[in-house]
Motif scaffolding. Structure first.
Motif, PDB file in Angstrom:
ATOM      1  N   UNK A 105      43.585  14.236  57.807  1.00 49.21           N
ATOM      2  CA  UNK A 105      43.860  14.602  56.421  1.00 49.21           C
ATOM      3  C   UNK A 105      44.978  13.718  55.875  1.00 49.21           C
ATOM      4  N   UNK A 106      45.204  13.810  54.574  1.00 53.87           N
ATOM      5  CA  UNK A 106      46.329  13.148  53.925  1.00 53.87           C
ATOM      6  C   UNK A 106      47.250  14.226  53.380  1.00 53.87           C
ATOM      7  N   UNK A 107      48.540  14.054  53.624  1.00 52.23           N
ATOM      8  CA  UNK A 107      49.537  15.037  53.187  1.00 52.23           C
ATOM      9  C   UNK A 107      50.765  14.297  52.668  1.00 52.23           C
ATOM     10  N   UNK A 108      51.297  14.774  51.547  1.00 54.38           N
ATOM     11  CA  UNK A 108      52.506  14.166  50.983  1.00 54.38           C
ATOM     12  C   UNK A 108      53.697  15.090  51.250  1.00 54.38           C
ATOM     13  N   UNK A 109      54.667  14.579  52.013  1.00 54.51           N
ATOM     14  CA  UNK A 109      55.890  15.334  52.283  1.00 54.51           C
ATOM     15  C   UNK A 109      56.736  15.337  51.009  1.00 54.51           C
TER      16      UNK A 109
END
Length: 187
Positions: A105-109
C-alpha cells in the motif's frame, strides 16, 4: 478518557453515529490531552489544535487531525488499516508516528516540524509540514515504520549546500518500500 483544555472529560464514549459508524469516537478540543495511563488503544480519535500526548497511544481505525498534535517523547501508533484525515499544512503531528503495514500500500506519514512562528506575505502563517510518503512493495505483515522529522541540518554534514531537514525512519520487522520525502522550498 480524554479531556480538552476547557476541562471537558470524555470516558469510553458510545456509538456516535448510525450503525456504529463512529464507534468509540473521542473528540478532544484545542489544547487537550488523552490520559493514556488509563487506556492507550483507541478506535477513532479526532484531535483539536495544540493537542499533546502524555504517553504512547494507538489508533486502530481513524485519526482526524484538526491542528497540530505533539507526541513529545512518546509515539502515536497507527494500525494496519488506520486512515488519517485532515492532514496538511495546518494539521500534522510534531513527533513520532508509527504505522503498521499488513499489505502492499501507499501511506503518507502526517509529520512536520514545530511551527515556524513566521508569517509570509498575505498574512498566512508559514507551515512546517513535511510528510513522508511510503509505498510498501513487499514485507512481513505486521511490520512497521516509525517516522519523525527534524527541521535542521543532519549532524556530520557540511551545511553549505545541504538541505536543512531530515527524517528519522526506524523499521520493526521486514519491509521493502519506496520513500518520497517532501522538503519545503526554504530547506
Amino acid at each position: 478518557t480524554a479531556v480538552d483544555a476547557a476541562g471537558n472529560l470524555t470516558a469510553s464514549p458510545s456509538d456516535a453515529g448510525p450503525s456504529g459508524g463512529q464507534r468509540n469516537l473521542y473528540t478532544i478540543g484545542s489544547g487537550g490531552s488523552i490520559d493514556v495511563s488509563l487506556f492507550s488503544d483507541f478506535d477513532n480519535v479526532a484531535l483539536g489544535s495544540e493537542f499533546t500526548f502524555n504517553g504512547d497511544a494507538e489508533v486502530k481505525q481513524a485519526l482526524t487531525l484538526n491542528g497540530l498534535a505533539y507526541t513529545g517523547d512518546y509515539t502515536l501508533a497507527l494500525g494496519c488499516n488506520t486512515s488519517v484525515n485532515g492532514a496538511g499544512s495546518a494539521s500534522y503531528v510534531v513527533g513520532k508516528v508509527k504505522r503498521r503495514f499488513c499489505a502492499t500500500e501507499t501511506f503518507e506519514f502526517p509529520v512536520g516540524g514545530p511551527p515556524l512562528g513566521i508569517v509570509i506575505p498575505g498574512g498566512i502563517p508559514a507551515d512546517n509540514y513535511s510528510p513522508l510518503t511510503v509505498t510498501i512493495t513487499d514485507g512481513i505483515a505486521g511490520s512497521s515504520l516509525t517516522v519523525s522529522v527534524t527541521d535542521g541540518f543532519l549532524p556530520g554534514l557540511l551545511q553549505a549546500g545541504a538541505c536543512s531537514r531530515y527524517w528519522t525512519v526506524n523499521e520493526t520487522g521486514d519491509l521493502t518500500a519506496d520513500l518520497t520525502f517532501k522538503y519545503r522550498d526554504v530547506d
